[in-house]
Design an enzyme around this catalytic site. Structure first.
Site, mmCIF file in Angstrom:
data_model
loop_
_atom_site.group_PDB
_atom_site.id
_atom_site.type_symbol
_atom_site.label_atom_id
_atom_site.label_comp_id
_atom_site.label_asym_id
_atom_site.label_seq_id
_atom_site.Cartn_x
_atom_site.Cartn_y
_atom_site.Cartn_z
ATOM 1 N N GLU A 66 48.145 48.084 1.593
ATOM 2 C CA GLU A 66 47.034 48.848 1.004
ATOM 3 C C GLU A 66 46.947 50.266 1.595
ATOM 4 O O GLU A 66 46.390 51.170 0.975
ATOM 5 C CB GLU A 66 45.722 48.096 1.238
ATOM 6 C CG GLU A 66 45.684 46.753 0.504
ATOM 7 C CD GLU A 66 44.545 45.855 0.953
ATOM 8 O OE1 GLU A 66 44.012 45.111 0.120
ATOM 9 O OE2 GLU A 66 44.183 45.883 2.157
ATOM 10 N N GLY A 132 40.651 39.502 -6.003
ATOM 11 C CA GLY A 132 40.832 38.525 -7.060
ATOM 12 C C GLY A 132 39.851 38.832 -8.195
ATOM 13 O O GLY A 132 38.672 39.096 -7.945
ATOM 14 N N VAL A 211 40.147 33.105 -2.335
ATOM 15 C CA VAL A 211 39.683 32.209 -3.401
ATOM 16 C C VAL A 211 40.841 31.905 -4.351
ATOM 17 O O VAL A 211 41.461 32.822 -4.898
ATOM 18 C CB VAL A 211 38.491 32.825 -4.169
ATOM 19 C CG1 VAL A 211 38.039 31.893 -5.295
ATOM 20 C CG2 VAL A 211 37.341 33.127 -3.221
ATOM 21 N N MET A 231 37.696 39.945 0.764
ATOM 22 C CA MET A 231 37.346 39.437 2.086
ATOM 23 C C MET A 231 36.785 40.488 3.056
ATOM 24 O O MET A 231 36.600 40.192 4.229
ATOM 25 C CB MET A 231 38.584 38.757 2.709
ATOM 26 C CG MET A 231 39.107 37.634 1.835
ATOM 27 S SD MET A 231 40.648 36.886 2.427
ATOM 28 C CE MET A 231 40.103 36.086 3.910
ATOM 29 N N GLU A 232 36.526 41.707 2.570
ATOM 30 C CA GLU A 232 36.067 42.761 3.499
ATOM 31 C C GLU A 232 34.958 43.677 2.977
ATOM 32 O O GLU A 232 34.146 44.191 3.771
ATOM 33 C CB GLU A 232 37.243 43.683 3.911
ATOM 34 C CG GLU A 232 38.364 43.017 4.655
ATOM 35 C CD GLU A 232 39.379 42.343 3.728
ATOM 36 O OE1 GLU A 232 39.391 42.671 2.526
ATOM 37 O OE2 GLU A 232 40.131 41.481 4.193
ATOM 38 N N ASP A 255 45.267 39.198 -8.578
ATOM 39 C CA ASP A 255 45.298 37.811 -9.085
ATOM 40 C C ASP A 255 43.950 37.518 -9.725
ATOM 41 O O ASP A 255 43.067 38.379 -9.747
ATOM 42 C CB ASP A 255 45.567 36.845 -7.915
ATOM 43 C CG ASP A 255 44.487 36.970 -6.844
ATOM 44 O OD1 ASP A 255 43.483 36.255 -6.935
ATOM 45 O OD2 ASP A 255 44.635 37.803 -5.918
HETATM 46 N N1 ADE Z 1 42.289 39.447 -2.213
HETATM 47 C C1 ADE Z 1 43.165 39.412 -3.224
HETATM 48 N N2 ADE Z 1 43.007 38.292 -3.945
HETATM 49 C C2 ADE Z 1 42.012 37.592 -3.364
HETATM 50 C C3 ADE Z 1 41.414 36.346 -3.623
HETATM 51 N N3 ADE Z 1 41.804 35.586 -4.653
HETATM 52 N N4 ADE Z 1 40.424 35.921 -2.817
HETATM 53 C C4 ADE Z 1 40.038 36.685 -1.773
HETATM 54 N N5 ADE Z 1 40.576 37.862 -1.467
HETATM 55 C C5 ADE Z 1 41.566 38.321 -2.263
#
Ligand code: ADE
Length: 287
Positions: A66, A132, A211, A231-232, A255
Site C-alpha cells: 500500500e 473488502g 472478513v 482493519m485500521e 475482495d
Molecule cells: N482488507 C482487505 N480485504 C479485507 C477483508 N476482507 N477484511 C478485512 N480487511 C481487509
C-alpha cells in the site's frame, strides 16, 4: 553540620534541581512523568501546533504494497525509526509528507497515527490501502472513500452472543468522523483516476479480523450500513479526532469479504493498493 555548610549544601542542591527541571522541559532530559501542582495545568493542547504551511501531511498504510508506489515516487530526505516503525520524511508531488507503513490492525494503526501527530506535527492524515467490499454495489477494484467509520468488533461477549457497544466511537451512534473537506478532495481525486462509476462514499467498518464470510458481510450491512470493511481505518480516524487533526480514509476493494475473499485478495490486492496510491498522488497534486 555547621550552619554555613548547611546553607551552601542547600543552595547547591536547589541549583541542581532547577537545572534538571529546565533540561526536562527542553525535551533534553529523561522521560519523566510529573504530577502537576495546583498552579500548573496538566492539559496539553489536543491540536497540532505551528504554521500549517510548514507542517507535513501524514500518509499511513497498513502493508508494504500500500505504501510502495508512494515511496517510489517520493524524495525521501530522512527516515526515522520509532517503535520499530520507519517514518519516511520527504516530498511527494510538491508536498511535505511523512510516509509510514504503520502495520496491520487497530493497535498498530493507532500507534502510528499518534506518532505522526505527536512526533511529526502533521497537519492532516491520509490513510490509503485496500479493503473488502461490503456494499452490494461495490465491486472488486472499486474505491470507497469513508464518510465515517465504526469499530464493528467493539462490544461485549455475552451468553446471547456478541453485543456491539457504541462507546467505542466518537458520535452518539458509535460512528467516528472524518474530515469533510479532505474526504471530498479524496473523492474528486478518485473520480478523476477511476471514473465516477467506480467510486463510492459511505461508512467503513473496522475490526481486528480479515472478513471472509458472506454471513458476516450481511451483518455489517444490516447492523452498520457499512459498504467496506478493513482493519485500521477507524483506529486512525479515532486518534485523529481525539487530537482534532483532519483525516480521511481511502480504500480500494481487493475482495468482497466473502467465502473466497482470500483468493480474490491474492489476485487483486496489489492492483487495488496501487489504485489507492494513485488517488493519493492526484490528491496531493490538487492541493
Ligand atoms: N482488507 C482487505 N480485504 C479485507 C477483508 N476482507 N477484511 C478485512 N480487511 C481487509
Amino acid at each position: 553540620m555547621k550552619k554555613s555548610l548547611r546553607l551552601i549544601l542547600s543552595v547547591v542542591l536547589s541549583a541542581v534541581l532547577v537545572l534538571s527541571l529546565a533540561a526536562c522541559s527542553n525535551g533534553n532530559g529523561p522521560a519523566v512523568s510529573s504530577t502537576p501542582t495546583s498552579t500548573e495545568s496538566s492539559e496539553v493542547s489536543g491540536t497540532t501546533s505551528g504554521d500549517s504551511e510548514s507542517q507535513p501531511i501524514g500518509i499511513i498504510t497498513a502493508m508494504s504494497n500500500e505504501l510502495k508506489m508512494l515511496l517510489e515516487k517520493a524524495e525521501i530526505s530522512e527516515t526515522k525509526t520509532i517503535g520499530g516503525v520507519d517514518y519516511n520524511i520527504g516530498k511527494l508531488e510538491g508536498q511535505d509528507v511523512v510516509l509510514v507503513q504503520g502495520g496491520i490492525g487497530k493497535a498498530m494503526a493507532a500507534a502510528g497515527t499518534s506518532v505522526l501527530i505527536n512526533e511529526f506535527n502533521v497537519k492532516s492524515i491520509i490513510f490509503t490501502g485496500i479493503a473488502g467490499g461490503v456494499g452490494d454495489e461495490v465491486k472488486v477494484l472499486d474505491e470507497v472513500i469513508a464518510t465515517d467509520l465504526v469499530f464493528h468488533d467493539y462490544g461485549n461477549q455475552t451468553n446471547d452472543g456478541f453485543v456491539w457497544n457504541a462507546e467505542g466511537g466518537v458520535n452518539e451512534d458509535g460512528s467516528i468522523p472524518v474530515d469533510k473537506d479532505l474526504s471530498q478532495k479524496a473523492y474528486e481525486a478518485a473520480v478523476s483516476v477511476l471514473g465516477e462509476e467506480h467510486v463510492f462514499q459511505g461508512r467503513i467498518a473496522t475490526g481486528d479480523q480479515f472478513v471472509a464470510s458472506s454471513e458476516y458481510v450481511t451483518y455489517l450491512q444490516d447492523e452498520f450500513d457499512a459498504i467496506a470493511c478493513e482493519m485500521e481505518g477507524a483506529a486512525v480516524a479515532r486518534i485523529a479526532a481525539q487530537y482534532e487533526v483532519p483525516c480521511c480514509v481511502i480504500r480500494a476493494m481487493s475482495d468482497k469479504a466473502d467465502g473466497v475473499a482470500h483468493d480474490t485478495y491474492e489476485n487483486f490486492g496489489d492492483t487495488a493498493a496501487d489504485n489507492s496510491a494513485k488517488i493519493v498522488l492526484t490528491m496531493l497534486q490538487n492541493m
